[in-house]
Design a protein around this motif. Structure first.
Motif, PDB file in Angstrom:
ATOM      1  N   PHE A 163      32.929  41.990  -2.345  1.00 23.06           N
ATOM      2  CA  PHE A 163      34.229  41.369  -2.068  1.00 23.06           C
ATOM      3  C   PHE A 163      34.157  39.858  -2.289  1.00 23.06           C
ATOM      4  O   PHE A 163      35.036  39.261  -2.904  1.00 23.06           O
ATOM      5  CB  PHE A 163      34.607  41.681  -0.618  1.00 23.06           C
ATOM      6  CG  PHE A 163      35.912  41.103  -0.174  1.00 23.06           C
ATOM      7  CD1 PHE A 163      37.108  41.630  -0.624  1.00 23.06           C
ATOM      8  CD2 PHE A 163      35.944  40.042   0.719  1.00 23.06           C
ATOM      9  CE1 PHE A 163      38.314  41.100  -0.207  1.00 23.06           C
ATOM     10  CE2 PHE A 163      37.148  39.512   1.136  1.00 23.06           C
ATOM     11  CZ  PHE A 163      38.337  40.038   0.668  1.00 23.06           C
ATOM     12  N   SER A 164      33.070  39.230  -1.822  1.00 21.91           N
ATOM     13  CA  SER A 164      33.043  37.774  -1.961  1.00 21.91           C
ATOM     14  C   SER A 164      32.674  37.340  -3.376  1.00 21.91           C
ATOM     15  O   SER A 164      33.177  36.317  -3.837  1.00 21.91           O
ATOM     16  CB  SER A 164      32.151  37.092  -0.925  1.00 21.91           C
ATOM     17  OG  SER A 164      31.117  37.889  -0.512  1.00 21.91           O
ATOM     18  N   ILE A 165      31.832  38.107  -4.066  1.00 25.50           N
ATOM     19  CA  ILE A 165      31.581  37.734  -5.462  1.00 25.50           C
ATOM     20  C   ILE A 165      32.867  37.896  -6.267  1.00 25.50           C
ATOM     21  O   ILE A 165      33.187  37.086  -7.134  1.00 25.50           O
ATOM     22  CB  ILE A 165      30.414  38.558  -6.048  1.00 25.50           C
ATOM     23  CG1 ILE A 165      29.125  38.014  -5.439  1.00 25.50           C
ATOM     24  CG2 ILE A 165      30.378  38.463  -7.571  1.00 25.50           C
ATOM     25  CD1 ILE A 165      27.868  38.447  -6.073  1.00 25.50           C
ATOM     26  N   GLY A 166      33.651  38.911  -5.923  1.00 23.51           N
ATOM     27  CA  GLY A 166      34.963  39.059  -6.551  1.00 23.51           C
ATOM     28  C   GLY A 166      35.825  37.831  -6.320  1.00 23.51           C
ATOM     29  O   GLY A 166      36.500  37.351  -7.217  1.00 23.51           O
ATOM     30  N   GLY A 167      35.765  37.300  -5.117  1.00 19.23           N
ATOM     31  CA  GLY A 167      36.589  36.139  -4.770  1.00 19.23           C
ATOM     32  C   GLY A 167      36.283  34.911  -5.588  1.00 19.23           C
ATOM     33  O   GLY A 167      37.191  34.241  -6.059  1.00 19.23           O
ATOM     34  N   VAL A 168      34.975  34.630  -5.795  1.00 21.63           N
ATOM     35  CA  VAL A 168      34.649  33.430  -6.563  1.00 21.63           C
ATOM     36  C   VAL A 168      34.731  33.674  -8.068  1.00 21.63           C
ATOM     37  O   VAL A 168      34.629  32.743  -8.842  1.00 21.63           O
ATOM     38  CB  VAL A 168      33.259  32.840  -6.205  1.00 21.63           C
ATOM     39  CG1 VAL A 168      33.292  32.215  -4.832  1.00 21.63           C
ATOM     40  CG2 VAL A 168      32.187  33.887  -6.292  1.00 21.63           C
ATOM     41  N   SER A 169      34.901  34.942  -8.472  1.00 19.19           N
ATOM     42  CA  SER A 169      34.941  35.232  -9.904  1.00 19.19           C
ATOM     43  C   SER A 169      36.350  35.504 -10.421  1.00 19.19           C
ATOM     44  O   SER A 169      36.543  35.651 -11.615  1.00 19.19           O
ATOM     45  CB  SER A 169      34.079  36.458 -10.235  1.00 19.19           C
ATOM     46  OG  SER A 169      32.853  36.382  -9.579  1.00 19.19           O
ATOM     47  N   THR A 170      37.311  35.638  -9.504  1.00 19.38           N
ATOM     48  CA  THR A 170      38.657  35.968  -9.956  1.00 19.38           C
ATOM     49  C   THR A 170      39.438  34.695 -10.226  1.00 19.38           C
ATOM     50  O   THR A 170      39.592  33.873  -9.337  1.00 19.38           O
ATOM     51  CB  THR A 170      39.404  36.778  -8.874  1.00 19.38           C
ATOM     52  OG1 THR A 170      38.531  37.780  -8.391  1.00 19.38           O
ATOM     53  CG2 THR A 170      40.639  37.423  -9.444  1.00 19.38           C
ATOM     54  N   PRO A 171      39.902  34.531 -11.470  1.00 16.63           N
ATOM     55  CA  PRO A 171      40.743  33.363 -11.708  1.00 16.63           C
ATOM     56  C   PRO A 171      42.046  33.494 -10.916  1.00 16.63           C
ATOM     57  O   PRO A 171      42.660  34.555 -10.920  1.00 16.63           O
ATOM     58  CB  PRO A 171      41.017  33.421 -13.214  1.00 16.63           C
ATOM     59  CG  PRO A 171      40.623  34.763 -13.666  1.00 16.63           C
ATOM     60  CD  PRO A 171      39.718  35.357 -12.665  1.00 16.63           C
ATOM     61  N   VAL A 172      42.426  32.426 -10.212  1.00 21.34           N
ATOM     62  CA  VAL A 172      43.599  32.485  -9.339  1.00 21.34           C
ATOM     63  C   VAL A 172      44.850  32.912 -10.103  1.00 21.34           C
ATOM     64  O   VAL A 172      45.647  33.708  -9.626  1.00 21.34           O
ATOM     65  CB  VAL A 172      43.843  31.111  -8.688  1.00 21.34           C
ATOM     66  CG1 VAL A 172      45.084  31.139  -7.827  1.00 21.34           C
ATOM     67  CG2 VAL A 172      42.659  30.709  -7.862  1.00 21.34           C
ATOM     68  N   PHE A 173      44.974  32.402 -11.352  1.00 21.19           N
ATOM     69  CA  PHE A 173      46.196  32.734 -12.077  1.00 21.19           C
ATOM     70  C   PHE A 173      46.257  34.205 -12.439  1.00 21.19           C
ATOM     71  O   PHE A 173      47.314  34.799 -12.533  1.00 21.19           O
ATOM     72  CB  PHE A 173      46.378  31.855 -13.326  1.00 21.19           C
ATOM     73  CG  PHE A 173      45.175  31.751 -14.215  1.00 21.19           C
ATOM     74  CD1 PHE A 173      45.029  32.601 -15.286  1.00 21.19           C
ATOM     75  CD2 PHE A 173      44.202  30.778 -13.991  1.00 21.19           C
ATOM     76  CE1 PHE A 173      43.938  32.487 -16.126  1.00 21.19           C
ATOM     77  CE2 PHE A 173      43.112  30.662 -14.835  1.00 21.19           C
ATOM     78  CZ  PHE A 173      42.977  31.533 -15.895  1.00 21.19           C
ATOM     79  N   TRP A 174      45.078  34.828 -12.576  1.00 21.49           N
ATOM     80  CA  TRP A 174      45.079  36.245 -12.929  1.00 21.49           C
ATOM     81  C   TRP A 174      45.340  37.128 -11.698  1.00 21.49           C
ATOM     82  O   TRP A 174      46.160  38.046 -11.741  1.00 21.49           O
ATOM     83  CB  TRP A 174      43.762  36.631 -13.595  1.00 21.49           C
ATOM     84  CG  TRP A 174      43.753  38.034 -14.086  1.00 21.49           C
ATOM     85  CD1 TRP A 174      44.554  38.561 -15.060  1.00 21.49           C
ATOM     86  CD2 TRP A 174      42.934  39.097 -13.620  1.00 21.49           C
ATOM     87  NE1 TRP A 174      44.267  39.885 -15.229  1.00 21.49           N
ATOM     88  CE2 TRP A 174      43.287  40.243 -14.363  1.00 21.49           C
ATOM     89  CE3 TRP A 174      41.939  39.205 -12.650  1.00 21.49           C
ATOM     90  CZ2 TRP A 174      42.667  41.478 -14.166  1.00 21.49           C
ATOM     91  CZ3 TRP A 174      41.324  40.432 -12.454  1.00 21.49           C
ATOM     92  CH2 TRP A 174      41.691  41.543 -13.207  1.00 21.49           C
ATOM     93  N   SER A 175      44.656  36.831 -10.569  1.00 23.00           N
ATOM     94  CA  SER A 175      44.899  37.658  -9.382  1.00 23.00           C
ATOM     95  C   SER A 175      46.362  37.538  -8.972  1.00 23.00           C
ATOM     96  O   SER A 175      46.972  38.512  -8.519  1.00 23.00           O
ATOM     97  CB  SER A 175      43.962  37.275  -8.238  1.00 23.00           C
ATOM     98  OG  SER A 175      43.995  35.898  -8.009  1.00 23.00           O
ATOM     99  N   GLY A 176      46.942  36.350  -9.145  1.00 25.87           N
ATOM    100  CA  GLY A 176      48.359  36.163  -8.853  1.00 25.87           C
ATOM    101  C   GLY A 176      49.225  37.091  -9.694  1.00 25.87           C
ATOM    102  O   GLY A 176      50.108  37.775  -9.179  1.00 25.87           O
TER     103      GLY A 176
END
Lengths: 334, 293
Positions: A135-148
């Protein structure tokens, strides 16, 4: 304690000075020709010279810096090319929206991140630990504009559960202006309709914005909890029959939070960076969207005003964090 | 004169010897998952011309906005270009740029940091205060301002990110060189009257590399995300370059009607950054016994 505060304030003045120096360099020295940037490519030589004179760009650099500093001290950040209004007024108008989003995202990150970190540490190498790691590696690897975008696609596009634009529904009036934070204002003025709508609107962008910081906080809490749990006073506590949540939260977490606070301070700064992108995706009318809209117009005064404001804010937050550090841990002496 | 000194003084090894490194690496499954995903992405981007018959910048209006199908696995964009093809070619840009930026930042950072730590005094104070100023900005916001000041292009975005990343490496390298300059082998080199630059180059830099490598592997993923973010904001690679962030920047306007357009470049961005973070995490666990566990 007094000495530390005075020391830190001295450093603060120095860093703020440095920050203005960097933003001066960025706005007056590095761009090939700031006057050309303002008037656009098609303007003739005469207009260019006029603007140059108007901005004082024909003066020596040192004098330009002096004028720039005088302006900043009197709260003048220049005039936005796009909105034709003073940048400071624009930023003031958009500031509450950004603050509201950042605060809610920050609360999410703390309220979810800290317990998750404790859980991962307490159940080390279990399913929960691995899940929290992914979960946390996902957090630092997800570009904010994409998860949005993905969240908008699911919760607005397919399910239509949440709105994906703005701070309030179109047909609802903003609550009476007290702080500019809609949630707080509507609570204070008892405007339940506005409250419901603003909560409804803030949920998705706040979740998206908080994810990366949540990840960082979870990792930090886990690491420092693991370290604390091996200390003698915890072993003594266990030997005395203290166990379970009381041991973890009352005994261990208190000390584990001290290194976490530094991370928390930094993460609030990153939150402001992330807000730039999140606000753009969610059409959130804050400073971040303002600055991104300015990029398209190469609106330099607006961008630099924003950068300066955020940097000074960031320095102050870090100062507060440092001071909290001294208060929380009496062993640290400046 | 040089040779015996070196053999005598090479005791503090920068990285623990190779065998335990491999042993620990074998045990660390998550790192292998990361290496696997990254390997597939790198391989596919390298053999992209064989994998796909399309050209990444060739416009074909008649086939615009085609949904994912057997012909176009990830669909096509607003001017009919194959999105999978663009993603594969884009991987070369994103990964290449991410690695280049971090190499630039870490090499410059090590040099400045070791000089700062080794000489101390006024040089050290001046360098560290400048670094404090740079670090006073949130990284993404400073990179945005820098990229805007330099003018929007991929090269300038790279430069901007490299600059904001430098202070971390300076701090790390300075910390190491502060410790190293007090070590006996450095003191003895000094007493032989060896040129300080030679001492820095031969003894200080090689011995302060280990923490920098850990930081660098963790940073590549972040650099890729930052490049994409600048591209998304219009401050990085410009169209029609198939850079992932720039693709999403155009694609997100079509999100609700043509979901595949921004979704797939973002997915690849996530997988690349994710695999790099898994690898970085693993290497940190192996090289730094205090972290992770």
């Amino acid at each position: 304690m007094k000495k530390i505060i005075i020391n830190r304030l001295g450093l603060l003045i120095f860093v703020v000075f440095g920050v203005t120096l960097i933003s001066f360099l960025l706005s007056h020295v590095i761009p090939g020709d700031p006057a050309r940037m303002m008037v656009g490519q098609r303007a003739n030589e005469e207009t260019l010279q006029q603007v140059r004179q108007q901005l004082g760009l024909d003066q020596p650099l040192l004098i330009q810096y002096e004028t720039y500093m005088k302006g900043i001290i009197s709260g003048d950040l220049g005039t936005s090319i796009r909105t034709q209004k003073p940048v400071i007024d624009d930023l003031e108008a958009f500031f509450p929206a950004t603050m509201e989003l950042a605060i809610i995202a920050f609360i999410f990150a703390l309220v979810i991140g800290i317990p998750l970190g404790v859980l991962a540490a307490v159940k080390k190498n279990s399913f929960w630990d691995h899940a929290s790691r992914i979960f946390s590696i996902g957090g630092v690897s997800t570009p904010v504009f994409w998860s949005g975008l993905v969240i908008i696609l699911i919760f607005y596009g397919y399910l239509n559960w949440f709105p994906a634009n703005g701070r309030l529904d179109m047909n609802i009036h903003p609550p009476t202006h007290i702080t500019g934070l809609y949630i707080l204002d509507s609570l204070l003025s008892g405007d339940m309709v506005a409250l419901k709508s603003s909560l409804h609107h803030i949920l998705l962008p706040a979740i998206v914005l908080s994810y990366a910081q949540l990840a960082v906080i979870t990792r930090q809490v886990r690491a420092s909890m693991l370290e604390i749990m091996e200390q003698e006073y915890i072993r003594t506590a266990i030997a005395n029959g203290i166990h379970g949540p009381f041991l973890f939260f009352r005994y261990a977490l208190r000390n584990a939070l001290i290194p976490t606070i530094t991370v928390v301070g930094i993460s609030f700064g990153s939150l402001l960076g992330g807000a730039v992108v999140t606000e753009t995706i969610f059409g959130w009318p804050g400073m971040g969207k303002y600055v991104v809209d300015s990029i398209a117009y190469l609106d330099f005064p607006a961008m630099m005003g924003f950068t300066l404001l955020i940097a000074v804010g960031y320095v102050i937050i870090n100062l507060i964090v440092d001071l909290t550090y001294y208060v929380l841990d009496p062993q640290i002496k400046g | 004169m040089e040779t015996p000194l070196q053999t005598e003084t090479s005791q503090p090894k920068p990285i623990t010897s190779v065998r335990p490194f491999w042993y620990k690496l074998k045990q660390n499954q998550m790192t292998w998952v990361g290496l696997g995903i990254l390997g597939v992405i790198v391989l596919c981007s390298l053999i992209a011309p064989i994998l796909t018959p399309y050209n990444p910048t060739q416009v074909d209006i008649s086939s615009k906005f085609l949904a994912p199908s057997l012909h176009h696995w990830f669909g096509t964009d607003e001017v009919g270009r194959d999105i999978l093809t663009r993603i594969l070619y884009g991987a070369r840009i994103s990964l290449g740029v991410g690695i280049t930026v971090i190499i630039m930042a870490s090499v410059i950072g090590i040099l400045i940091g070791t000089i700062s730590g080794y000489f101390g005094g006024v040089i050290d104070v001046t360098i560290m205060r400048i670094m404090d100023m740079v670090m006073a900005f949130p990284t993404l916001i400073l990179a945005m301002a820098l990229a805007a000041a330099l003018g929007p292009s991929l090269q300038n975005a790279m430069l901007a990110i490299a600059i904001v990343k430098i202070p971390v490496y300076v701090r790390l390298a300075r910390g190491e060189s502060l410790v190293l300059r007090e070590k006996l082998f450095v003191k003895s080199a000094q007493s032989f009257g060896i040129n300080p630059w030679r001492i820095i180059g031969k003894h200080i830099v090689p011995n302060s590399v280990s923490p920098v490598i850990i930081q660098a592997t963790l940073d590549v993923g972040d650099a890729i995300l930052m490049i994409a973010t600048l591209g998304f904001l219009g401050l990085g690679a410009q169209p029609p370059t198939p850079e992932w962030g720039a693709m999403i920047s155009i694609g997100w306007k079509y999100l609700l009607d043509y979901w595949w357009y921004p979704t797939f470049p973002g997915l690849l961005l996530f997988l690349s950054a994710g695999s790099l973070n898994l690898i970085g995490d693993g290497i940190r666990d192996i090289l730094d016994p205090k972290a992770g566990r």
